[in-house]
Design an enzyme around this catalytic site. Structure first.
Site, short mmCIF file in Angstrom:
data_model
loop_
_atom_site.label_atom_id
_atom_site.label_comp_id
_atom_site.label_asym_id
_atom_site.label_seq_id
_atom_site.Cartn_x
_atom_site.Cartn_y
_atom_site.Cartn_z
N ASP A 1 -80.23 -45.83 -54.66
CA ASP A 1 -80.38 -45.36 -53.29
C ASP A 1 -78.98 -44.95 -52.82
OD1 ASP A 1 -81.92 -45.11 -50.86
OD2 ASP A 1 -81.15 -47.02 -50.18
N ARG B 1 -94.61 -55.56 -56.08
CA ARG B 1 -93.85 -55.36 -57.32
C ARG B 1 -94.78 -55.15 -58.51
NH1 ARG B 1 -88.38 -56.58 -56.41
NH2 ARG B 1 -88.00 -58.27 -54.96
P1 IMP Z 1 -78.53 -49.16 -53.43
O1 IMP Z 1 -78.47 -48.65 -52.01
O2 IMP Z 1 -78.43 -48.04 -54.42
O3 IMP Z 1 -77.53 -50.25 -53.65
O4 IMP Z 1 -79.98 -49.76 -53.61
C1 IMP Z 1 -80.07 -51.11 -53.86
C2 IMP Z 1 -81.42 -51.67 -53.96
O5 IMP Z 1 -82.16 -51.43 -52.76
C3 IMP Z 1 -82.32 -51.13 -55.06
O6 IMP Z 1 -82.01 -51.67 -56.33
C4 IMP Z 1 -83.65 -51.61 -54.56
O7 IMP Z 1 -83.84 -52.95 -54.94
C5 IMP Z 1 -83.51 -51.48 -53.05
N1 IMP Z 1 -84.16 -50.23 -52.59
C6 IMP Z 1 -83.60 -49.06 -52.27
N2 IMP Z 1 -84.52 -48.15 -51.89
C7 IMP Z 1 -85.71 -48.78 -52.00
C8 IMP Z 1 -87.09 -48.37 -51.79
O8 IMP Z 1 -87.42 -47.23 -51.42
N3 IMP Z 1 -88.02 -49.33 -52.01
C9 IMP Z 1 -87.73 -50.60 -52.42
N4 IMP Z 1 -86.48 -51.01 -52.65
C10 IMP Z 1 -85.48 -50.11 -52.45
#
Ligand code: IMP
Ligand code: MG
Length: 180
Positions: free
Chosen positions: A103, A166
């Site tokens: 994300d 999940r």
């Molecule tokens: P980051 O912002 O790339 O660090 O994202 C970290 C974590 O946020 C991911 O590994 C997911 O566990 C969670 N995450 C981000 N976007 C989503 C989504 O659309 N659904 C569920 N979890 C999400």
């Protein structure tokens, strides 16, 4: 009261086909060399299991990392908290980090940089089932991506919505609305 609906974004069959393609590419790229596959719990566990079952010519060793990215329900923000780190050293090894989604990129940026600085692996690559390129805040790109998706909150195939979904074998869009 907030209610939600789940709408299929990527079906089970499409996910399985794509995982087969990714596994074939990974087998080809590593050319028989051993790889330490590191699922990022909890979200990356289901994808990592499916992917590993499809690897044919890559000798696999498994470890895992468990991190929490603190934030609100539908966006990750702030800090990455490691709950469990690697059990064995990956010094001099090929490391493949497997996560559910990139994300902002904060989580994988943290994991990748920490492993490189502490362990000095032979190589390190990132594999993610889903990628939201439009949300990126960190300068990090995955080496293997299942699907690029738009900026929508999703659940299923390892990803959770408030702790649930999940085990949904499809990736679903979470739609929130006001209801009784
Ligand atoms: P980051 O912002 O790339 O660090 O994202 C970290 C974590 O946020 C991911 O590994 C997911 O566990 C969670 N995450 C981000 N976007 C989503 C989504 O659309 N659904 C569920 N979890 C999400
Ligand atoms: Mg995650």
């Amino acid at each position: 009261m907030e209610k939600e609906m789940f709408e299929t974004l990527i079906g089970k069959d499409e996910i399985e086909t794509r995982i087969g393609e990714l596994a074939a590419k990974i087998d080809y790229d590593y050319n028989g060399e051993e790889v330490v596959v590191v699922p990022v719990l909890k979200g990356g566990m289901i994808f990592a299991c499916s992917l590993m079952l499809e690897l044919k010519s890559t000798p696999v060793v498994v470890d895992y990392i468990d991190v929490s990215s603190y934030g609100n329900n539908t966006s990750s923000m702030g800090e990455v908290i490691p709950n469990k780190w690697l059990k064995d050293s990956v010094n001099g090894k090929n490391v493949l980090i497997v996560d559910d989604i990139i994300d902002s990129g904060r989580t994988l940026d943290y994991i990748k940089n920490r492993i490189i600085s502490e362990e000095r692996p032979k190589s390190i690559k990132l594999c993610t089932l889903l990628n939201k390129p439009s949300r990126r805040e960190f300068d990090i790109e995955p080496d293997y991506v299942g699907f690029d998706i738009e900026d929508v909150f999703v659940a299923g195939y390892g990803l959770d919505y408030k702790g649930y979904q999940r085990n949904n074998p499809s990736v679903v869009k979470v739609k929130q609305f006001k209801g009784n």
